[in-house]
Design an enzyme around this catalytic site. Sequence first.
Site, PDB file in Angstrom:
ATOM      1  N   GLU A   1      -1.180  -8.701   4.050  1.00  0.00           N
ATOM      2  CA  GLU A   1      -0.895  -9.120   5.426  1.00  0.00           C
ATOM      3  C   GLU A   1      -2.144  -9.597   6.157  1.00  0.00           C
ATOM      4  O   GLU A   1      -2.046 -10.306   7.175  1.00  0.00           O
ATOM      5  CB  GLU A   1      -0.221  -7.989   6.214  1.00  0.00           C
ATOM      6  CG  GLU A   1      -1.112  -6.841   6.632  1.00  0.00           C
ATOM      7  CD  GLU A   1      -1.290  -5.763   5.587  1.00  0.00           C
ATOM      8  OE1 GLU A   1      -1.648  -4.626   5.961  1.00  0.00           O
ATOM      9  OE2 GLU A   1      -1.083  -6.048   4.379  1.00  0.00           O
ATOM     10  N   HIS A  40      -3.527  -5.167   0.499  1.00  0.00           N
ATOM     11  CA  HIS A  40      -3.008  -5.511   1.822  1.00  0.00           C
ATOM     12  C   HIS A  40      -2.951  -7.027   2.010  1.00  0.00           C
ATOM     13  O   HIS A  40      -3.882  -7.627   2.558  1.00  0.00           O
ATOM     14  CB  HIS A  40      -3.871  -4.874   2.921  1.00  0.00           C
ATOM     15  CG  HIS A  40      -3.594  -3.427   3.137  1.00  0.00           C
ATOM     16  ND1 HIS A  40      -2.751  -2.958   4.125  1.00  0.00           N
ATOM     17  CD2 HIS A  40      -4.028  -2.341   2.461  1.00  0.00           C
ATOM     18  CE1 HIS A  40      -2.695  -1.637   4.064  1.00  0.00           C
ATOM     19  NE2 HIS A  40      -3.452  -1.239   3.058  1.00  0.00           N
ATOM     20  N   CYS A  93       0.823  -1.207   0.000  1.00  0.00           N
ATOM     21  CA  CYS A  93       0.000   0.000   0.000  1.00  0.00           C
ATOM     22  C   CYS A  93       0.867   1.271   0.000  1.00  0.00           C
ATOM     23  O   CYS A  93       1.443   1.603  -1.015  1.00  0.00           O
ATOM     24  CB  CYS A  93      -0.993  -0.021   1.159  1.00  0.00           C
ATOM     25  SG  CYS A  93      -2.383   1.116   0.916  1.00  0.00           S
TER      26      CYS A  93
END
Length: 258
Positions: free
Chosen positions: A223, A221, A113
């Site tokens: 993660e 994202h 990001c």
Amino acid sequence: MTRPIVGIISNSYLINDQYPAHAGGTMNSEAIAEVSGALPLLVPANPQFCDVEALLARCDGFLLTGGRPNVHPEEYGEAETEAHGTFDRDRDSLVLPLIRSCVERGQPILGICRGFQEVNVAMGGTLHPEIRDLPGRMNHRMPPDGTLEEKFEIRHDVTFREGGVFERLYGQRIVRTNTLHGQGIKTAGPRVVVDGYADDGTPEALYIAEAPGFTLSVQWHPEYRAAKDPVSRPLFEAFGQAVADWASGARPNTRAIA
């Protein structure tokens, strides 16, 4: 066996609007520890507390995290406007030169990001302050309300360049991802290869041409639930292997990504 160390770039926050802190999302540490197999080490993103050379010497790779503040437009030759949002000049001052050093050394970086945008700016690219205002673009920002699951909901496809790095990584040209960003790439830096796009033409995946090491970065994202998500896990596993190779003393001398 000693695990390689990944420096996780933190963000500055005020706790209870008073107490200054450097913080990183738990899901970043989980992804690095559980999927990449590395030791997560939170890095205060401020040159007052650490310098690039010390970080390069002590970490084996770096996770360039997302964050609410944006890269200041002066870093890519534009004037600040209200649309550019908030900034973190300390992070700009530390991370942009860190990226350039890692690229040239072949030391692994993974951008997420804001980190994706930082890589582009560090390599000479520019950013749109608000891509949802561009004709034909969707709103890539996260919903302002709702649960964490709703904010990180899978929302659009990303199509990779045929035969490119990301297609080889995933074994397919199209994946579905979340989206939680307001800014995006306007012009790619001279060595920045945009390797994947959202359906509305927004750049979503990149790497650095002729870089000797791992430079993959994504606008989404990964993660979030990285251990279980089929799009996230291969990315963090590949990053973990690159970091482990660096920690073992392997130093790239040819193009690892092309």
